[in-house]
Design a protein around this motif. Sequence first.
Motif, PDB file in Angstrom:
ATOM      1  N   GLY A 168       0.557  -1.236  -0.041  1.00 40.33           N
ATOM      2  CA  GLY A 168      -0.183  -0.021   0.011  1.00 40.33           C
ATOM      3  C   GLY A 168       0.876   1.115  -0.017  1.00 40.33           C
ATOM      4  N   ARG A 169       2.014   1.145   0.585  1.00 42.61           N
ATOM      5  CA  ARG A 169       2.770   2.692   0.754  1.00 42.61           C
ATOM      6  C   ARG A 169       4.109   2.388   0.351  1.00 42.61           C
ATOM      7  NH1 ARG A 169       0.444   4.689   6.603  1.00 42.61           N
ATOM      8  NH2 ARG A 169      -1.815   4.683   6.159  1.00 42.61           N
ATOM      9  N   GLY A 170       4.584   1.081  -0.015  1.00 43.89           N
ATOM     10  CA  GLY A 170       5.932   0.992  -0.311  1.00 43.89           C
ATOM     11  C   GLY A 170       6.441   1.610  -1.796  1.00 43.89           C
ATOM     12  N   PHE A 171       7.800   1.444  -2.171  1.00 46.14           N
ATOM     13  CA  PHE A 171       8.041   2.218  -3.197  1.00 46.14           C
ATOM     14  C   PHE A 171       8.879   0.925  -3.790  1.00 46.14           C
ATOM     15  CE2 PHE A 171       7.340   5.856  -0.922  1.00 46.14           C
ATOM     16  CZ  PHE A 171       6.964   6.727  -1.879  1.00 46.14           C
ATOM     17  N   VAL A 172       8.958   0.948  -5.122  1.00 40.17           N
ATOM     18  CA  VAL A 172       9.747  -0.304  -5.937  1.00 40.17           C
ATOM     19  C   VAL A 172      11.216   0.165  -5.761  1.00 40.17           C
ATOM     20  CG1 VAL A 172       9.963  -1.399  -8.162  1.00 40.17           C
ATOM     21  CG2 VAL A 172       7.707  -0.658  -7.478  1.00 40.17           C
ATOM     22  N   LEU A 173      12.133  -0.687  -5.458  1.00 35.28           N
ATOM     23  CA  LEU A 173      13.469  -0.468  -5.594  1.00 35.28           C
ATOM     24  C   LEU A 173      13.914   0.870  -4.773  1.00 35.28           C
ATOM     25  CD1 LEU A 173      14.488  -1.449  -9.230  1.00 35.28           C
ATOM     26  CD2 LEU A 173      14.717  -2.782  -7.190  1.00 35.28           C
ATOM     27  N   GLU A 174      13.218   0.973  -3.558  1.00 40.45           N
ATOM     28  CA  GLU A 174      13.316   2.274  -2.946  1.00 40.45           C
ATOM     29  C   GLU A 174      15.043   2.644  -2.654  1.00 40.45           C
ATOM     30  OE1 GLU A 174      10.923   3.039   0.641  1.00 40.45           O
ATOM     31  OE2 GLU A 174      11.921   4.674   0.832  1.00 40.45           O
ATOM     32  N   SER A 175      15.756   1.480  -2.289  1.00 41.08           N
ATOM     33  CA  SER A 175      17.162   1.822  -2.116  1.00 41.08           C
ATOM     34  C   SER A 175      17.892   2.241  -3.067  1.00 41.08           C
ATOM     35  CB  SER A 175      17.829   0.626  -1.307  1.00 41.08           C
ATOM     36  OG  SER A 175      17.499  -0.571  -2.119  1.00 41.08           O
ATOM     37  N   ALA A 176      17.436   1.651  -4.393  1.00 38.84           N
ATOM     38  CA  ALA A 176      18.277   1.995  -5.497  1.00 38.84           C
ATOM     39  C   ALA A 176      17.815   3.219  -6.239  1.00 38.84           C
ATOM     40  CB  ALA A 176      18.165   0.794  -6.515  1.00 38.84           C
ATOM     41  N   ILE A 177      16.630   3.402  -6.357  1.00 37.54           N
ATOM     42  CA  ILE A 177      16.199   4.471  -7.179  1.00 37.54           C
ATOM     43  C   ILE A 177      15.588   5.545  -6.415  1.00 37.54           C
ATOM     44  CG2 ILE A 177      16.229   3.514  -9.494  1.00 37.54           C
ATOM     45  CD1 ILE A 177      13.153   3.046  -9.181  1.00 37.54           C
ATOM     46  N   GLY A 178      15.135   5.295  -5.099  1.00 34.86           N
ATOM     47  CA  GLY A 178      14.393   6.244  -4.361  1.00 34.86           C
ATOM     48  C   GLY A 178      13.141   6.252  -4.295  1.00 34.86           C
ATOM     49  N   ARG A 179      12.287   7.270  -3.826  1.00 37.63           N
ATOM     50  CA  ARG A 179      10.777   7.265  -3.716  1.00 37.63           C
ATOM     51  C   ARG A 179      10.382   7.601  -5.167  1.00 37.63           C
ATOM     52  NH1 ARG A 179       8.501   8.090   1.937  1.00 37.63           N
ATOM     53  NH2 ARG A 179       9.451   6.266   3.040  1.00 37.63           N
ATOM     54  N   VAL A 180      10.315   6.991  -6.043  1.00 38.30           N
ATOM     55  CA  VAL A 180       9.999   7.304  -7.425  1.00 38.30           C
ATOM     56  C   VAL A 180       8.572   6.431  -7.992  1.00 38.30           C
ATOM     57  CG1 VAL A 180      10.467   7.532  -9.837  1.00 38.30           C
ATOM     58  CG2 VAL A 180      12.189   7.996  -8.179  1.00 38.30           C
ATOM     59  N   LEU A 181       8.779   5.262  -7.541  1.00 34.58           N
ATOM     60  CA  LEU A 181       7.798   4.466  -8.008  1.00 34.58           C
ATOM     61  C   LEU A 181       7.081   3.774  -6.940  1.00 34.58           C
ATOM     62  CD1 LEU A 181       6.258   3.491 -10.596  1.00 34.58           C
ATOM     63  CD2 LEU A 181       7.936   1.561 -10.798  1.00 34.58           C
ATOM     64  N   PRO A 182       5.918   4.239  -6.408  1.00 34.67           N
ATOM     65  CA  PRO A 182       5.076   3.446  -5.657  1.00 34.67           C
ATOM     66  C   PRO A 182       4.625   2.380  -5.963  1.00 34.67           C
ATOM     67  CG  PRO A 182       4.285   6.041  -5.657  1.00 34.67           C
ATOM     68  CD  PRO A 182       4.931   5.617  -6.840  1.00 34.67           C
ATOM     69  N   VAL A 183       4.387   1.053  -5.031  1.00 32.10           N
ATOM     70  CA  VAL A 183       3.905  -0.063  -5.713  1.00 32.10           C
ATOM     71  C   VAL A 183       2.594   0.145  -6.232  1.00 32.10           C
ATOM     72  CG1 VAL A 183       3.297  -2.259  -4.780  1.00 32.10           C
ATOM     73  CG2 VAL A 183       5.323  -1.271  -3.806  1.00 32.10           C
ATOM     74  N   PRO A 184       1.491   0.751  -5.567  1.00 31.96           N
ATOM     75  CA  PRO A 184       0.412   0.684  -6.401  1.00 31.96           C
ATOM     76  C   PRO A 184       0.458   1.391  -7.581  1.00 31.96           C
ATOM     77  CG  PRO A 184       0.129   1.574  -4.085  1.00 31.96           C
ATOM     78  CD  PRO A 184       1.604   1.614  -4.365  1.00 31.96           C
ATOM     79  N   VAL A 185       1.449   2.379  -7.989  1.00 29.88           N
ATOM     80  CA  VAL A 185       1.677   3.004  -9.296  1.00 29.88           C
ATOM     81  C   VAL A 185       2.083   1.827 -10.096  1.00 29.88           C
ATOM     82  CG1 VAL A 185       2.704   4.688 -10.456  1.00 29.88           C
ATOM     83  CG2 VAL A 185       1.762   5.169  -8.202  1.00 29.88           C
ATOM     84  N   LEU A 186       3.068   1.067  -9.833  1.00 32.27           N
ATOM     85  CA  LEU A 186       3.488   0.134 -10.471  1.00 32.27           C
ATOM     86  C   LEU A 186       2.376  -0.807 -10.999  1.00 32.27           C
ATOM     87  CD1 LEU A 186       5.962  -1.669 -11.879  1.00 32.27           C
ATOM     88  CD2 LEU A 186       5.951  -3.034  -9.591  1.00 32.27           C
ATOM     89  N   LEU A 187       1.584  -1.290 -10.005  1.00 27.99           N
ATOM     90  CA  LEU A 187       0.382  -2.045 -10.275  1.00 27.99           C
ATOM     91  C   LEU A 187      -0.550  -1.451 -11.412  1.00 27.99           C
ATOM     92  CD1 LEU A 187      -0.459  -3.481  -6.951  1.00 27.99           C
ATOM     93  CD2 LEU A 187       0.614  -4.620  -8.996  1.00 27.99           C
ATOM     94  N   LEU A 188      -0.677  -0.194 -11.283  1.00 25.83           N
ATOM     95  CA  LEU A 188      -1.458   0.708 -12.350  1.00 25.83           C
ATOM     96  C   LEU A 188      -0.984   0.385 -13.496  1.00 25.83           C
ATOM     97  CD1 LEU A 188      -3.424   2.985 -12.750  1.00 25.83           C
ATOM     98  CD2 LEU A 188      -1.922   4.751 -12.285  1.00 25.83           C
ATOM     99  N   LEU A 189       0.522   0.969 -13.638  1.00 27.82           N
ATOM    100  CA  LEU A 189       0.932   0.653 -15.077  1.00 27.82           C
ATOM    101  C   LEU A 189       0.928  -0.547 -15.728  1.00 27.82           C
ATOM    102  CD1 LEU A 189       4.100   2.953 -14.472  1.00 27.82           C
ATOM    103  CD2 LEU A 189       2.314   3.373 -15.599  1.00 27.82           C
ATOM    104  N   LEU A 190       0.933  -1.584 -14.816  1.00 31.90           N
ATOM    105  CA  LEU A 190       0.961  -3.116 -15.292  1.00 31.90           C
ATOM    106  C   LEU A 190      -0.391  -3.328 -15.763  1.00 31.90           C
ATOM    107  CD1 LEU A 190       3.062  -5.271 -12.696  1.00 31.90           C
ATOM    108  CD2 LEU A 190       3.622  -4.754 -15.100  1.00 31.90           C
TER     109      LEU A 190
END
Lengths: 335, 504
Positions: A168-190
């Motif tokens: 719900g609140r996490g980010f994809v690859l937060e340690s590598a690319i920072g707080r750019v892509l929230p998990v729900p947004v990734l799911l939205l794109l998929l």
Amino acid sequence: MTVYEIPSTPKTLLHRIVQFRMPVVLALLIVMVTVLTDGSFAKPANLVNVARQISFEALIAFGMTLVIVTGGIDLSVGSLVALTGVAAALVMRATLDTPPAVCISAGLMAGCGVGALFGTTSGIIVTRFSIPPFIVTLAAMLIARGFAFIVCNGQPVYELPKDLIYLGRGFVLESAIGRVLPVPVLLLLLGFAGFHILLSRTVMGRRVIAVGSNEEAARLAGIPVRRTKLLVYMITGGLCGIVGLLQDAKLMAGDPKVGEMWELNVIAAVVVGGTSLFGGRGTIAGTLIGALIIGVLNNSLNLLHVEHFWQKVVLGLVILLAALLDAALRRLGRR
Amino acid sequence: MTAAPLRLQCSGMCKSYPGVLALDGVNLDLAAGTVHALVGENGAGKSTLVKLLSGAAPPDAGSVEIDGENVSIRNARHAQQLGIAVVYQEFNLAPDLSVSENIFLGRWPSAPRRPWIDFPKLHDQTAALLATLGIRLSVRQPVSTLSVAQQQMVEIAKALSLDAKILILDEPSAVLTPHELDTLFELVKDLKNRGVGVIYISHRLDEIFRIADDVTVLRDGRNVSTRTIQTVERDRLITEMVGRELKNEFPPRCCTIGDVLLRFENLTARNRFNDVTLDVRAGEVLALTGLVGSGRTSVAQTAFGAVRADEGTVSLAGRHRRFTTPRQAIAEGVAMLPEDRRREGLLLERSIRENITLADPGASATWGFLSHRRERNLTRRLMNDLQIKALSPDTQVATLSGGNQQKVLLARWMARSHRAMILDEPTRGVDVGAKYEIYTLINRLAAEGVALLLISSELPEVIGMADRIGVMHEGRLMDILDNPARATTQEQIMRLAAGEIDTR
């Protein structure tokens, strides 16, 4: 035989504008609110925020687009998010002592299962008994909402696996690319990619369009009309299950009160995106843009500190304006 | 030309749409008390001219004179006030309203400053109007309970209730049986006697020779000729319409007739038809004719799973088949071209490509994923093959002419081969040139060994195309006439269709 020379239609600037009218509206809106908010709208953190805010309803709107393109409507989606969310939460609470992956998967399956079951039931009633989908799904909306409260005795379910919050609140690859892509947004794109391909590039999508465009012609051309309709309600129900789980993850609770009015927001996004309520015409890209237009508006009204009640008025007016503009531009393009 | 004063004089009418010059300086003179037939292929400009005269669209250039006075028609209402009335092929009636409510739609009489309709007055006015037109209808009856022919009479009465001086009939006969057509013609003759000028648009040349005084041929948006009917020869007219020599209205067919492919045995569907037995062989064209409502379409549709039989059997290539959906029938190699292409056939808002691939989208797909490139190639091949005139495979079907729309539907079934094909009124609303092409396609299908069941109300077509002719009357198959020399007479068929003789 005579060979007819047919001149090609000139693609004027006007035609191009008409063809891409919704992106143009969105772009104008973004420019406008950026200026009005002195640039604070366009700050990366805010843009990420907008994307995350629209992701849940936009995901459901993709399913709703399929339903509306067949000429139907599904009013039960908001209640289904609540019911599937509670159902998923109850299952997760019951399986808390298993590993988190197992526990969350079980919750997801429960949510999707309940959602798909409701969707399928609505679909069967619509197709077998020829009852207007408006009425069937209105009934489903009330029934699902009632059950959402009944199964948890009206109390939100709080005991959920800790790792769930990542969805719900996490980010994809937060340690590598920072707080750019929230998990729900990734799911939205998929979801966008999947549903876009489904509607525009698969046999199933072609059937959806054909059924909504001319049901009798579709039947006489051998399209399985009932199966196609049933499937779109089932898919939308299942999608509500996924969003129900995401909602649990965002709130870290299964709350029977969530999803109020979502059905209307979702339908608004679909319609603002240029999908015809009469069926046969609509695109997933349009729906994404429709959801973005509404999302950008909500966000910028907040940034501009517009009073909550006035926000509703403005939103209503904008939806009306978008529909009018869409109709006017389409008429221009036809001339 | 006739000596009567001119009711309507159009000169130099021009109209263009994006990419198309629909009318290019067309002239048309209509004398009072005459019927002026307007003929030409689909897309020749007839409909566009009607649109300009009815005020549905403004002309780009040209002048219109009514009774010698120069007018510029602003909109549909203005056209009515000028005395121009149009009866379109598709009716604009409110089905749940009564005959009188429809005729005076929006102009219902009411007492001054009262919101309610004065029904006694409305019905009286309607009855009086119908009496002067010699139409016998109950004024209180809802329009939905009327026959198609009666609905057309209501349309005409509605058009004339405004004291029209000019009546435009756009393909009025397409929906009428021969008997109903006689009634229409009597009405038209009566209007002529009262000085009304009638513009009559039709694809059926027989009718034009029966009713018209003058004939104007349009082609590609231009005048080809205008002559009085006595000086016109039929073949000449056809040549002028298509712009090329058509040696014969029906192309010859030479192919061998094979084994029985489709067989109906003692087939009955209650309230539709009774005890029908017939068979169609490979490579054979069997025409099924009869009046509208005689059950011919229902019989054919049982072989397509669109109508369910109560008794009897349908067999395909010797095996009993009981299809409950068209989908099953198609899977077994039965195809059907439906009667009403706009309602039952086409996805009007979608592209040619989507329409052609509709019956078998999987043919251009891998694992359920469509290849637009393969679809376009398939569509281009069929468009070429069937001479479908359109910009590209992605052209919207609604923008095509009737003939081209019909060819798109045929192309849908020709994308792959079928064992049996039902063609329900394949040339309705289709121009002479496209008709010939459709007949050629029918012959080609026969040569490929398809069993063809042709349903048609046009007797010349039935006689010109069929190897055998089944005639139906009120749900019964009266007889099957052998027609190897194309020498059956229309009278023979009509007598069976009217139920006069029963040779079975």
